[in-house]
Write a protein that holds these residues in place. Structure first.
Motif, PDB file in Angstrom:
ATOM      1  N   ARG A  89      12.309  32.344  61.156  1.00  0.00           N
ATOM      2  CA  ARG A  89      13.568  32.167  61.880  1.00  0.00           C
ATOM      3  C   ARG A  89      13.389  32.420  63.370  1.00  0.00           C
ATOM      4  O   ARG A  89      14.049  31.819  64.195  1.00  0.00           O
ATOM      5  CB  ARG A  89      14.631  33.133  61.353  1.00  0.00           C
ATOM      6  N   THR A 111      14.682  21.605  63.257  1.00  0.00           N
ATOM      7  CA  THR A 111      16.087  21.902  63.073  1.00  0.00           C
ATOM      8  C   THR A 111      16.562  21.186  61.817  1.00  0.00           C
ATOM      9  O   THR A 111      16.284  20.006  61.608  1.00  0.00           O
ATOM     10  CB  THR A 111      16.903  21.418  64.285  1.00  0.00           C
ATOM     11  N   ALA A 141      19.585  21.706  58.193  1.00  0.00           N
ATOM     12  CA  ALA A 141      20.923  22.134  57.786  1.00  0.00           C
ATOM     13  C   ALA A 141      21.058  23.652  57.829  1.00  0.00           C
ATOM     14  O   ALA A 141      22.146  24.191  58.020  1.00  0.00           O
ATOM     15  CB  ALA A 141      21.222  21.626  56.378  1.00  0.00           C
ATOM     16  N   ASN A 142      19.939  24.367  57.674  1.00  0.00           N
ATOM     17  CA  ASN A 142      19.956  25.848  57.673  1.00  0.00           C
ATOM     18  C   ASN A 142      19.765  26.435  59.064  1.00  0.00           C
ATOM     19  O   ASN A 142      19.656  27.644  59.202  1.00  0.00           O
ATOM     20  CB  ASN A 142      18.871  26.395  56.747  1.00  0.00           C
ATOM     21  N   GLY A 143      19.625  25.654  60.050  1.00  0.00           N
ATOM     22  CA  GLY A 143      19.425  26.153  61.399  1.00  0.00           C
ATOM     23  C   GLY A 143      18.046  25.827  61.915  1.00  0.00           C
ATOM     24  O   GLY A 143      17.337  24.954  61.401  1.00  0.00           O
ATOM     25  N   TRP A 177      14.100  26.564  62.611  1.00  0.00           N
ATOM     26  CA  TRP A 177      12.961  27.247  62.007  1.00  0.00           C
ATOM     27  C   TRP A 177      11.736  26.979  62.857  1.00  0.00           C
ATOM     28  O   TRP A 177      11.617  25.934  63.475  1.00  0.00           O
ATOM     29  CB  TRP A 177      12.701  26.730  60.585  1.00  0.00           C
TER      30      TRP A 177
END
Length: 196
Positions: free
Chosen positions: A129, A154, A156-158, A160
């Motif tokens: 993260r 980038t 859906a979860n942000g 990485w």
């Protein structure tokens, strides 16, 4: 009811049915004692004589052994022993053939060449993260002599940060790098086909 005091009452007298032993006359007792003392006085002298006899016998036995041992040590080596030693054949010199044949010997091995494909391999070892964690993993990999990259992605979860190695021309090269990283407890690496 009155309490009885058993302690102060004492013991009840018992009837004695046994007869008292008869007294022996004093004269016989004195005579027996004189005989016992004369036997006791001679007993230490007997013990001393027996011990001295055993000690003298042991010393004589040791003396006889010493003389026989000196004779065995001092006896010269007989000539028969020397003759038997000369009867042995001489050791032959050993000749090893491989010492002469190895310098000129060559081994030919047929190695099948790997087919080169257009596919290249990349290895992803981790996804973090934060960029600082990815940089830390990159430094650990660099200490093993391998070069890695950090690629942000980038989804859906942000956001990485992926740590990847490669590209590798063959899967064997990627596996070799994977085994190198397992030595430092990085066991999460996966080998994939990726297009750059």
């Amino acid at each position: 009811m009155a309490q009885k005091d058993y302690v102060s009452r004492g013991r009840t007298p018992q009837k004695n049915n046994k007869k008292a032993p008869a007294k022996k006359p004093q004269g016989k007792r004195q005579a027996k004692t004189k005989a016992d003392t004369s036997n006791n006085a001679s007993l230490p002298w007997m013990r001393l004589v027996v011990v001295m006899a055993l000690l003298i016998g042991f010393v004589i036995f040791l003396w006889s052994i010493k003389d026989s041992a000196e004779q065995k040590v001092d006896s010269p080596v007989t000539s028969d022993v020397i003759k038997n030693k000369d009867d042995l054949p001489e050791l032959p010199e050993e000749e090893w053939e491989y010492i002469k044949s190895l310098p000129g010997y060559e081994v030919e091995v047929d190695v099948a060449e790997q087919e080169k494909s257009d596919k290249r391999y990349l290895m992803q070892c981790a996804s973090f993260r934060t960029r600082s964690q990815a940089e830390e993993m990159k430094a650990t990999i660099a200490f093993q002599g391998l070069e890695s990259q950090i690629r942000p992605s980038t989804g859906a979860n942000g956001e990485w940060f992926r740590v990847i190695l490669g590209p590798f021309d063959t899967k064997r090269d990627a596996e070799r790098a994977k085994h190198t990283l397992r030595k430092v407890n990085i066991a999460t690496c996966q080998i994939w086909f990726w297009n750059l």
